[in-house]
Design an enzyme around this catalytic site. Structure first.
Site, mmCIF file in Angstrom:
data_model
loop_
_atom_site.group_PDB
_atom_site.id
_atom_site.type_symbol
_atom_site.label_atom_id
_atom_site.label_comp_id
_atom_site.label_asym_id
_atom_site.label_seq_id
_atom_site.Cartn_x
_atom_site.Cartn_y
_atom_site.Cartn_z
ATOM 1 C CE LYS A 41 -0.843 0.572 5.012
ATOM 2 N NZ LYS A 41 -1.902 0.559 6.043
ATOM 3 C CE LYS A 99 -5.341 -4.594 4.427
ATOM 4 N NZ LYS A 99 -4.065 -4.120 5.057
#
Length: 243
Positions: A41, A99
């Site tokens: 991320k 996610k």
């Protein structure tokens, strides 16, 4: 490779260490530091800032299938079409878990229905945010939609951590709810070293870190080998737990 808790039987919970990384160099550093799961991320762009799908795909290919990976889709609005498209695109990178953040108390039925078709082919993880007062009543719906798991994080990165927003008793209920519905469950949210002894007894499947692994404790700084060693030393390794 890890799977959801469905059908699993084990006498003692084993908690994995998830390390958020921004590129292949950090991924390899995190692996060397003992991370069990690599989470791709971009911390410069919000709680779940997304990296380019092509960059994630390159990292996943370079690391190989034996490395467990996850990736975030970004801080997105709760629009069914937007979330579905973003999840499908990130899943195409070959990452093991995708996610998806839900920024609010509840998850709409429309969003879950839009994502359900992806759960037949990909492992989706729903991310709820402790500082946005999520309703744990959504957990059965997450399970019915076929998600592999869910986690509790914090949306605001203002120096306050997970335990500043929820009590350990509330976290215990969160973990128990995930376990009862066969879902992989994780805890994150600006976790620090002194959070680990409070959270490990709850038996989450993983604890997620970024800032605590970085130079100066800054989530936007580079990973620091010494900081990683400190975190890793406080979480029993999988092989030790198995023994």
């Amino acid at each position: 490779r890890p799977a959801s808790r469905r059908g699993a039987r084990r006498s003692e919970p084993v908690t994995r260490l998830l390390a958020s990384v921004v590129d292949l160099q950090e991924a390899r550093l995190a692996l060397a530091g003992g991370a069990d799961i690599l989470d791709f991320k971009d911390p410069r762009h919000g709680a779940l800032g997304a990296l380019p799908v092509a960059a994630v795909a390159e990292c996943v290919a370079a690391l190989g299938p034996s490395v467990v990976t996850s990736a975030t889709v970004g801080d997105l609005p709760p629009d069914p079409a937007t979330l579905s498209a973003a999840a499908a695109e990130m899943a195409s990178s070959g990452v093991y878990y995708v996610k998806i953040g839900f920024f609010g108390r509840a998850i709409s039925t429309e969003c879950l229905e839009a994502l359900a078709h992806l759960t037949r082919r990909h492992r989706l993880v729903a991310v709820l945010f402790a500082d946005l007062e999520p309703d744990l009543a959504v957990i059965p719906a997450i399970a019915r939609a076929g998600f592999a798991g869910f986690m509790l994080d914090t949306a605001g990165k203002d120096g306050r951590g997970l335990r500043d927003h929820v009590t350990v008793d509330e976290l215990s209920r969160f973990v128990a709810a995930g376990r009862s519905h066969g879902l992989l469950n994780g805890l994150a949210g600006s976790l620090k070293l002194d959070d680990i002894p409070a959270l490990l007894p709850l038996g989450p499947d993983y604890l997620g870190f970024r800032g605590a692994l970085c130079a100066g404790g800054l989530r936007t700084a580079a990973l620091d080998a010494d900081a990683q060693r400190e975190v890793r030393a406080r979480i029993p390794r999988l092989d030790a737990a198995a023994a």
